[in-house]
Design an enzyme around this catalytic site. Structure first.
Site, PDB file in Angstrom:
ATOM      1  N   GLU A 249       0.888  -1.159   0.000  1.00  0.00           N
ATOM      2  CA  GLU A 249       0.000   0.000   0.000  1.00  0.00           C
ATOM      3  C   GLU A 249       0.928   1.212   0.000  1.00  0.00           C
ATOM      4  O   GLU A 249       1.539   1.532   1.014  1.00  0.00           O
ATOM      5  CB  GLU A 249      -0.908  -0.067   1.241  1.00  0.00           C
ATOM      6  CG  GLU A 249      -2.180   0.704   1.076  1.00  0.00           C
ATOM      7  CD  GLU A 249      -2.014   2.118   1.544  1.00  0.00           C
ATOM      8  OE1 GLU A 249      -1.689   2.977   0.682  1.00  0.00           O
ATOM      9  OE2 GLU A 249      -2.170   2.363   2.737  1.00  0.00           O
ATOM     10  N   CYS A 283      -1.961   8.903   2.887  1.00  0.00           N
ATOM     11  CA  CYS A 283      -1.726   8.567   1.481  1.00  0.00           C
ATOM     12  C   CYS A 283      -2.978   8.767   0.636  1.00  0.00           C
ATOM     13  O   CYS A 283      -2.899   8.804  -0.574  1.00  0.00           O
ATOM     14  CB  CYS A 283      -1.196   7.148   1.352  1.00  0.00           C
ATOM     15  SG  CYS A 283      -2.183   5.990   2.288  1.00  0.00           S
TER      16      CYS A 283
END
Ligand code: ADP
Length: 475
Positions: A249, A283
């Site tokens: 990720e 993010c």
């Protein structure tokens, strides 16, 4: 540590400062305490224990695993306040956000405790009458994870719990900046009755050594990483040698689009939440705003007014909505990006100030062009660059013009446009008329260089299971 009632949560703090990692409060610079810096030999022992423990864990029923994990969930929620204080102290985010993250992190424990019971295999219609064909799902083995500092609890639980629910053991290496939260939730797993060796937290001042060890160890079958694309590439390269399963990720560069038919007040609200949560250090944060020419002035005026009301300071203080950045480097990067944007012609419409220490004012930049460096890079700070756009076709090209493909957002009330744009955006996640979309029930993850694999939802469990095909012949 100040006002932590359940001191057992801090059992990882150590006295021996010589071989330890100092944990700092980013709001004050004070040292909060020390956690061990494990060397290679110590981590190898942890891996061996995890391997042994996994073998018996895999033989337990999903029902029993769910009972233990459910107790863990309850203990996390019972200790929400203490965990939130620890998180704010080491990470800086406002206390209300920390409470939210504890609940969010716990939601993965609750979800996967149940979902582990649904690791179904299949029976498959046979093409040959003398055979029967089926699949079963089995745990991959020992899973290891490396996690970042921006969500110190959720990043651990959304990897650890699907692993444990699937019948794996789990070793987590949290970021050196925020190890206390990880140790604290792991202590609660112990108190919930999770057998020894199944969930271990290791910390080291040598992250490279840990990464190499995890990726090269034949005893570890799975690597899960959340962090920068740069480090993700290194870990994938290192994992290639032993052909490990990986979940990555990685970075993002989320576009946040406001179309001419958008509800502007809703878009402003979504923009604030998406951009400024965790001081812009996520993010999935909106990284660049594209606003249609016809609503640009209205959006910017309302957005800048709201941004000016955000309150920057120590996350433990009442009413604070923006905490410090994680460290000096993070602040320098933000300052450089703002300076470069201004040098390239951007205007500062709100904020723009260095507020001392690790604090930076939430900032709105206007007159931003798509080719500026602030649009290309992941900002990871409280800066909102706003770009004016004129037509949908060039907008989609600009939105997709990045190596990243994690989250994206847009505001529109037109159902045809909603489907067309949601399908055209080259991202793993799309928020329509919504700025915060993370939930344990939906698959979180990216495409392109934002990563591989999904966390949360039923897909999150798949990451820790192998499918075995069994063929019974001679019937
Ligand atoms: P960030 O910019 O969010 O700190 P990083 O990717 O640098 O993102 O860090 C995320 C995690 O990866 C942290 O736990 C960090 O300690 C770890 N890390 C950093 N560099 C390496 C490396 N070369 N190998 C393994 N882990 C690393």
């Amino acid at each position: 540590m100040e006002q932590i009632k359940n001191l057992s949560l801090l059992s990882s703090l150590c006295e021996n400062v010589n071989s330890a990692i100092a944990v700092h409060n980013p709001a004050t610079g004070d040292v909060l305490g020390y956690v061990p810096s494990h060397n290679r030999e110590a981590i190898e022992k942890v891996i061996e224990k995890a391997e042994t423990a996994q073998k018996s864990w895999a033989k337990t029923t999903a029902k029993l695993r769910a009972e233990i994990l459910s107790r863990w969930y309850q203990l996390i929620m019972d200790n929400q306040e203490d965990l939130a204080r620890i998180m704010t102290l080491e990470q800086g985010k406002p206390l209300a956000e920390s409470r939210g993250e504890v609940a969010y992190g716990a939601s993965f424990v609750q979800w996967f405790a149940e979902e582990g019971k649904r690791a179904y295999g299949e029976t498959i219609p046979t093409p040959l009458t003398d055979r029967r064909i089926m699949t079963i799902r089995q745990p991959v083995g020992v899973a290891a994870a490396i996690t970042p500092w921006n969500f110190p609890i959720a990043m651990i639980t959304r990897k650890a719990v699907p692993a444990l629910a699937a019948g794996c053991s789990f070793i987590g290496k949290p970021a050196a900046q925020t190890p206390l939260s990880a140790y604290a939730v792991a202590e609660l797993a112990r108190q919930a009755g999770l057998p020894e060796g199944l969930l271990a937290i290791v910390t080291s001042s040598d992250a490279v050594m840990v990464g190499e060890l995890f990726c090269s160890s034949p005893k570890i079958q799975k690597i899960s990483f959340t962090g920068s694309t740069h480090v993700g590439r290194i870990l994938m390269r290192q994992s290639a040698e032993s052909v490990k399963r990986v979940s990555m990720e990685l970075g993002g560069n989320a576009p946040f689009i406001v179309f001419d038919d958008a509800d502007i007040d809703a878009a402003v609200k979504g923009a604030l939440a998406s951009k400024f949560r965790n001081a812009g250090q996520t993010c999935v944060c909106a990284n660049r705003f594209y606003v249609h020419d016809s609503v640009y002035d209205e959006f910017v005026a309302k957005f800048a007014a709201e941004v000016s009301k955000l309150s920057v300071g120590n996350g433990l203080d009442d009413g604070i909505t923006i905490g410090p950045l994680i460290d000096d480097n993070a602040k320098k990067k933000v300052q450089t990006l703002v300076n470069d944007a201004v040098a390239q012609g951007a205007n500062i419409t709100a904020g723009g100030d260095d507020l001392g220490g690790q604090f930076f004012a939430p900032t709105v930049l206007t007159h931003v062009e798509h080719n500026m460096s602030i649009v290309k890079e992941e900002i990871f700070g409280p800066i909102a660059p706003v770009i004016r756009f004129h037509d949908d076709a060039s907008l989609i090209d600009m939105a997709n013009d990045t190596e990243y493909g994690l989250a994206s957002y847009f505001y529109s009330k037109d159902i045809n446009r909603i489907f067309a744009v949601a399908e055209a955006l080259d991202y793993g996640m799309v928020g329509v008329n919504e700025g915060i979309i993370s939930t344990e029930v939906a698959p979180f993850g990216g495409v392109k260089q934002s990563g591989i694999g999904r966390e949360g939802a039923r897909q999150g469990l798949d990451e820790y299971l192998n499918t075995k095909y069994i063929c019974i012949g001679g019937m």
